[in-house]
Design a protein around this motif. Structure first.
Motif, PDB file in Angstrom:
ATOM      1  N   GLY A  21       0.837  -1.190   0.000  1.00 49.68           N
ATOM      2  CA  GLY A  21       0.000   0.000   0.000  1.00 49.68           C
ATOM      3  C   GLY A  21       0.868   1.234   0.000  1.00 49.68           C
ATOM      4  O   GLY A  21       2.091   1.161   0.108  1.00 49.68           O
ATOM      5  N   SER A  25      -0.269   3.943   4.940  1.00 48.44           N
ATOM      6  CA  SER A  25      -1.537   3.215   4.805  1.00 48.44           C
ATOM      7  C   SER A  25      -1.744   2.199   5.926  1.00 48.44           C
ATOM      8  O   SER A  25      -2.833   1.644   6.054  1.00 48.44           O
ATOM      9  N   TYR A 113      -3.601  -5.522  -0.407  1.00 54.96           N
ATOM     10  CA  TYR A 113      -3.303  -4.138  -0.744  1.00 54.96           C
ATOM     11  C   TYR A 113      -4.176  -3.253   0.131  1.00 54.96           C
ATOM     12  O   TYR A 113      -5.413  -3.362   0.099  1.00 54.96           O
ATOM     13  N   ASP A 115      -5.847  -0.097   0.665  1.00 61.31           N
ATOM     14  CA  ASP A 115      -6.317   0.984  -0.213  1.00 61.31           C
ATOM     15  C   ASP A 115      -6.799   2.158   0.633  1.00 61.31           C
ATOM     16  O   ASP A 115      -7.950   2.191   1.067  1.00 61.31           O
ATOM     17  N   GLU A 148      -2.467   5.595  -6.851  1.00 64.86           N
ATOM     18  CA  GLU A 148      -3.811   5.084  -6.571  1.00 64.86           C
ATOM     19  C   GLU A 148      -3.980   3.683  -7.141  1.00 64.86           C
ATOM     20  O   GLU A 148      -3.652   3.428  -8.302  1.00 64.86           O
ATOM     21  N   LYS A 149      -4.458   2.764  -6.296  1.00 65.30           N
ATOM     22  CA  LYS A 149      -4.756   1.376  -6.696  1.00 65.30           C
ATOM     23  C   LYS A 149      -3.616   0.755  -7.516  1.00 65.30           C
ATOM     24  O   LYS A 149      -3.833   0.232  -8.606  1.00 65.30           O
ATOM     25  N   VAL A 159      -8.021  -6.487  -1.750  1.00 70.70           N
ATOM     26  CA  VAL A 159      -7.990  -5.072  -1.393  1.00 70.70           C
ATOM     27  C   VAL A 159      -8.719  -4.887  -0.066  1.00 70.70           C
ATOM     28  O   VAL A 159      -9.838  -5.348   0.116  1.00 70.70           O
ATOM     29  N   ASP A 161      -9.946  -1.824   2.351  1.00 67.31           N
ATOM     30  CA  ASP A 161     -10.108  -0.372   2.284  1.00 67.31           C
ATOM     31  C   ASP A 161      -9.866   0.295   3.635  1.00 67.31           C
ATOM     32  O   ASP A 161      -9.695  -0.359   4.656  1.00 67.31           O
TER      33      ASP A 161
END
Length: 187
Positions: A21, A25, A113, A115, A148-149, A159, A161
Motif C-alpha cells: 500500500g 496506509s 493491498y 487501499d 492510486e490502486k 484489497v 479499504d
C-alpha cells in the motif's frame, strides 16, 4: 534455463503474507499486529528496513533491495518461519519478484493491498511519533510517492479499504491465511 519451474520455497505448512500500500496506509502496523498476535516464528521482511537501513538505497527500478527482499523471505520460509513481506512495493518494480515468490511458495500465500485515499494517508502520516522522520518526509513526498490502486496483475491481491480497523485487518489476515489455526514455535 528458460521455461524452468521456479525453485520451490518453504513447506506446505508455512504461510507467506504480502502487505502492500501507499506510505502511511498502515502496512507496518499490520505486520507488527500480526507478529504480536501470532507470536514467535513469524518473520517480518520490511522493505523500508532492507532498502533504507541495510542498503541505504533509493527506491528505483532494478534496485538491489528487490533481490534482498526475495532472498530474505525465501531464507526465512526455507527455515520454517512464516513470513510477512511489507512495504510500498510498487507493482511495476516489485511485482515480478512478488509473483515469483508466491508461485514458488509451497504453503498458503495471501497478498493484500491497503487501499487508503491520499487525504487519509496525509492525516495518518502526521500522527507518526518520529519527529525526525516527519521533518524529512513531508506531505509533498507523500504526493510524489502516492499511486492510486497500484495493484499487482492477475488479481493476486485482496484489497482492504480504509474503513477496516487495524484489529479488523489483522483478524482478517490471520483467518484468511490460516495463521489463526497454527501454534507458534518457541524458537
Amino acid at each position: 534455463m528458460t521455461g524452468a519451474a521456479p525453485r520451490t520455497v518453504g513447506t506446505r505448512n508455512t504461510r507467506l503474507i504480502v502487505v502492500r500500500g501507499n506510505s502511511a496506509s498502515g502496512k507496518s502496523s499490520v505486520a507488527a499486529g500480526l507478529r504480536e498476535r501470532f507470536g514467535r516464528n513469524l518473520a517480518v521482511v520490511g522493505q523500508d528496513n532492507l532498502r533504507r537501513i541495510v542498503l541505504r538505497e533509493r527506491d528505483r527500478p532494478g534496485g538491489a533491495n528487490i533481490g534482498l527482499i526475495d532472498l530474505t523471505a525465501r531464507y526465512a520460509l526455507d527455515n520454517g518461519f512464516h513470513v510477512v513481506v511489507e512495504g510500498i512495493l510498487y507493482a511495476d518494480r516489485y511485482g515480478p519478484m512478488l509473483r515469483d515468490l508466491v508461485r514458488a511458495h509451497r504453503g498458503v500465500s495471501r497478498c493484500y493491498y491497503l487501499d487508503v485515499p491520499y487525504d487519509e494517508t496525509v492525516r495518518r502520516h502526521a500522527t507518526k511519533p518520529d519527529t525526525e522522520y516527519l521533518r524529512h518526509v513531508t506531505p509533498g513526498h507523500l504526493t510524489d510517492w502516492f499511486r492510486e490502486k497500484d495493484l499487482l496483475p492477475d488479481a493476486l491481491e485482496t484489497v482492504i479499504d480504509a474503513d477496516s480497523t487495524l484489529d479488523g485487518t489483522v483478524d482478517r489476515i490471520l483467518r484468511e491465511s490460516g495463521l489463526d489455526r497454527i501454534q507458534p514455535i518457541d524458537r
